[in-house]
Design a protein around this motif. Sequence first.
Motif, PDB file in Angstrom:
ATOM      1  N   ALA A   8       0.793  -1.226   0.000  1.00 52.15           N
ATOM      2  CA  ALA A   8       0.000   0.000   0.000  1.00 52.15           C
ATOM      3  C   ALA A   8       0.825   1.275   0.000  1.00 52.15           C
ATOM      4  N   GLU A   9       2.093   1.220   0.443  1.00 49.19           N
ATOM      5  CA  GLU A   9       2.861   2.466   0.515  1.00 49.19           C
ATOM      6  C   GLU A   9       3.333   2.957  -0.854  1.00 49.19           C
ATOM      7  N   ALA A  10       3.212   2.160  -1.890  1.00 50.97           N
ATOM      8  CA  ALA A  10       3.586   2.595  -3.235  1.00 50.97           C
ATOM      9  C   ALA A  10       2.471   3.460  -3.810  1.00 50.97           C
ATOM     10  N   GLY A  11       2.783   4.217  -4.839  1.00 52.68           N
ATOM     11  CA  GLY A  11       1.780   5.019  -5.525  1.00 52.68           C
ATOM     12  C   GLY A  11       1.178   4.237  -6.679  1.00 52.68           C
ATOM     13  N   TYR A  12      -0.138   4.248  -6.765  1.00 54.25           N
ATOM     14  CA  TYR A  12      -0.852   3.548  -7.828  1.00 54.25           C
ATOM     15  C   TYR A  12      -1.758   4.544  -8.532  1.00 54.25           C
ATOM     16  N   ALA A  13      -1.810   4.487  -9.848  1.00 50.51           N
ATOM     17  CA  ALA A  13      -2.688   5.396 -10.566  1.00 50.51           C
ATOM     18  C   ALA A  13      -3.076   4.800 -11.912  1.00 50.51           C
ATOM     19  N   LEU A  14      -4.327   5.005 -12.289  1.00 52.38           N
ATOM     20  CA  LEU A  14      -4.721   4.731 -13.660  1.00 52.38           C
ATOM     21  C   LEU A  14      -4.093   5.827 -14.509  1.00 52.38           C
ATOM     22  N   THR A  15      -3.597   5.456 -15.658  1.00 56.29           N
ATOM     23  CA  THR A  15      -3.017   6.451 -16.547  1.00 56.29           C
ATOM     24  C   THR A  15      -3.610   6.310 -17.933  1.00 56.29           C
ATOM     25  N   THR A  16      -3.778   7.430 -18.583  1.00 54.93           N
ATOM     26  CA  THR A  16      -4.200   7.447 -19.987  1.00 54.93           C
ATOM     27  C   THR A  16      -3.077   7.988 -20.865  1.00 54.93           C
ATOM     28  N   ALA A  17      -2.025   8.489 -20.230  1.00 53.05           N
ATOM     29  CA  ALA A  17      -0.925   9.111 -20.970  1.00 53.05           C
ATOM     30  C   ALA A  17      -0.008   8.085 -21.609  1.00 53.05           C
ATOM     31  N   GLN A  18       0.185   6.969 -20.959  1.00 53.38           N
ATOM     32  CA  GLN A  18       1.116   5.959 -21.457  1.00 53.38           C
ATOM     33  C   GLN A  18       0.410   4.613 -21.404  1.00 53.38           C
ATOM     34  N   ILE A  50       2.630   2.141 -11.378  1.00 56.68           N
ATOM     35  CA  ILE A  50       3.049   1.961  -9.988  1.00 56.68           C
ATOM     36  C   ILE A  50       4.329   2.765  -9.791  1.00 56.68           C
ATOM     37  N   THR A  51       4.321   3.622  -8.796  1.00 58.37           N
ATOM     38  CA  THR A  51       5.529   4.369  -8.456  1.00 58.37           C
ATOM     39  C   THR A  51       6.135   3.729  -7.217  1.00 58.37           C
ATOM     40  N   PHE A  52       7.345   3.184  -7.376  1.00 54.80           N
ATOM     41  CA  PHE A  52       8.029   2.473  -6.307  1.00 54.80           C
ATOM     42  C   PHE A  52       9.213   3.299  -5.822  1.00 54.80           C
ATOM     43  N   ASP A  53       9.301   3.476  -4.502  1.00 55.72           N
ATOM     44  CA  ASP A  53      10.427   4.184  -3.886  1.00 55.72           C
ATOM     45  C   ASP A  53      11.101   3.222  -2.916  1.00 55.72           C
ATOM     46  N   TYR A  65       9.401  -3.996  -2.440  1.00 58.27           N
ATOM     47  CA  TYR A  65       8.765  -4.150  -3.744  1.00 58.27           C
ATOM     48  C   TYR A  65       7.377  -3.526  -3.694  1.00 58.27           C
ATOM     49  N   ALA A  66       6.761  -3.397  -4.864  1.00 62.08           N
ATOM     50  CA  ALA A  66       5.373  -2.963  -4.984  1.00 62.08           C
ATOM     51  C   ALA A  66       4.782  -3.651  -6.200  1.00 62.08           C
ATOM     52  N   VAL A  75       7.401  -4.584  -9.118  1.00 62.71           N
ATOM     53  CA  VAL A  75       8.608  -3.821  -9.419  1.00 62.71           C
ATOM     54  C   VAL A  75       9.417  -3.748  -8.130  1.00 62.71           C
ATOM     55  N   PHE A  76      10.747  -3.841  -8.239  1.00 64.28           N
ATOM     56  CA  PHE A  76      11.579  -3.846  -7.038  1.00 64.28           C
ATOM     57  C   PHE A  76      13.021  -3.484  -7.371  1.00 64.28           C
ATOM     58  N   GLU A  77      13.844  -3.485  -6.394  1.00 64.82           N
ATOM     59  CA  GLU A  77      15.287  -3.271  -6.416  1.00 64.82           C
ATOM     60  C   GLU A  77      15.694  -1.812  -6.573  1.00 64.82           C
ATOM     61  N   GLU A  78      15.209  -1.104  -7.578  1.00 61.87           N
ATOM     62  CA  GLU A  78      15.533   0.315  -7.777  1.00 61.87           C
ATOM     63  C   GLU A  78      14.249   1.120  -7.902  1.00 61.87           C
ATOM     64  N   SER A  79      14.266   2.329  -7.391  1.00 63.47           N
ATOM     65  CA  SER A  79      13.092   3.199  -7.461  1.00 63.47           C
ATOM     66  C   SER A  79      12.746   3.510  -8.916  1.00 63.47           C
ATOM     67  N   GLY A  80      11.459   3.679  -9.166  1.00 69.86           N
ATOM     68  CA  GLY A  80      11.011   4.022 -10.508  1.00 69.86           C
ATOM     69  C   GLY A  80       9.546   3.709 -10.696  1.00 69.86           C
ATOM     70  N   THR A  81       9.086   3.932 -11.897  1.00 67.46           N
ATOM     71  CA  THR A  81       7.692   3.694 -12.251  1.00 67.46           C
ATOM     72  C   THR A  81       7.598   2.490 -13.172  1.00 67.46           C
ATOM     73  N   LEU A  82       6.606   1.665 -12.925  1.00 66.33           N
ATOM     74  CA  LEU A  82       6.289   0.540 -13.794  1.00 66.33           C
ATOM     75  C   LEU A  82       4.881   0.758 -14.320  1.00 66.33           C
ATOM     76  N   VAL A  83       4.734   0.777 -15.648  1.00 62.75           N
ATOM     77  CA  VAL A  83       3.415   0.891 -16.269  1.00 62.75           C
ATOM     78  C   VAL A  83       3.033  -0.486 -16.792  1.00 62.75           C
ATOM     79  N   ILE A  84       1.794  -0.889 -16.488  1.00 67.44           N
ATOM     80  CA  ILE A  84       1.295  -2.235 -16.791  1.00 67.44           C
ATOM     81  C   ILE A  84       0.055  -2.120 -17.659  1.00 67.44           C
ATOM     82  N   ASP A  85      -0.029  -2.951 -18.697  1.00 65.09           N
ATOM     83  CA  ASP A  85      -1.223  -2.941 -19.540  1.00 65.09           C
ATOM     84  C   ASP A  85      -1.438  -4.323 -20.154  1.00 65.09           C
ATOM     85  N   ASP A  86      -2.662  -4.556 -20.571  1.00 63.31           N
ATOM     86  CA  ASP A  86      -3.062  -5.744 -21.327  1.00 63.31           C
ATOM     87  C   ASP A  86      -2.612  -7.043 -20.674  1.00 63.31           C
TER      88      ASP A  86
END
Length: 172
Positions: A39-49, A59-62, A70-71, A153-164
Motif C-alpha cells: 500500500a505504501e507505493a503510488g498507484y494510478a490509472l493512466t491514460t498518458a502511457q 506503480i511508483t516504487f520508492d 517491492y510494490a 517492481v523492485f530493487e531500484e526506485s522508478g515507475t512501472l506501467v502495466i497494460d493488457d
Amino acid sequence: MSWTQPVDAQAPNLLKNGGFEGAAPTAPDLPESWRPDRAEAGYALTTAQVHGGANAVAITFDKQTSSAGYAGIIQGIAAEGLEGRPIILSAWLHRGNPKSKAGLWLAFVDAAGKRLGYLNDYDAPWRDAAWNERRLRAVVPAGTKRIAIGISVFEESGTLVIDDVSLEQARE
C-alpha cells in the motif's frame, strides 16, 4: 487475500479487467478486480502511457520508503477446472528506470491456504524498447484451489506501467 469469483475455464482471458478499462475501483486509483500488493507505493490509472485501450496502471516504487522492498498489483481467481492444465500469464510492461527489476508471478494455493507452487519471470531479459511483453507459462498443480496473479517492481526506485494483462489456458 481477496479472490474473484470462479471463472469459465473456456474464457479467452481468465482475469477480470486485464486491460484496466473497468470503471469501478477496488482500491483508491486501481481499476476493478485488482488490488495493491504494498500500500505504501503510488498507484494510478493512466491514460498518458498505454499499450492498448484507454487505460493502464502505473506503480511508483520508492525503495527508500518501501517496507517490503517491492510494490505490485495482484488479482486472485478460483482454479476450478484448471488443475493439471497449462496456463500462460502475459502482460505488457514499461519500466521508467531500466535499473529496476520487474515482472510477472504466479502462486498456486490449496484449500487450506498452503502454497503449492510459485514462479516468476524476474530474471528474463528485457528488450531496450519502451514496452516489453512478458510471458510466464505454468502447469496448474494438483490440489490448487486458487491462483494469485501478480506484477511487481523492485530493487531500484522508478515507475512501472502495466497494460493488457491476460491469463489463458495454453494449448496442450
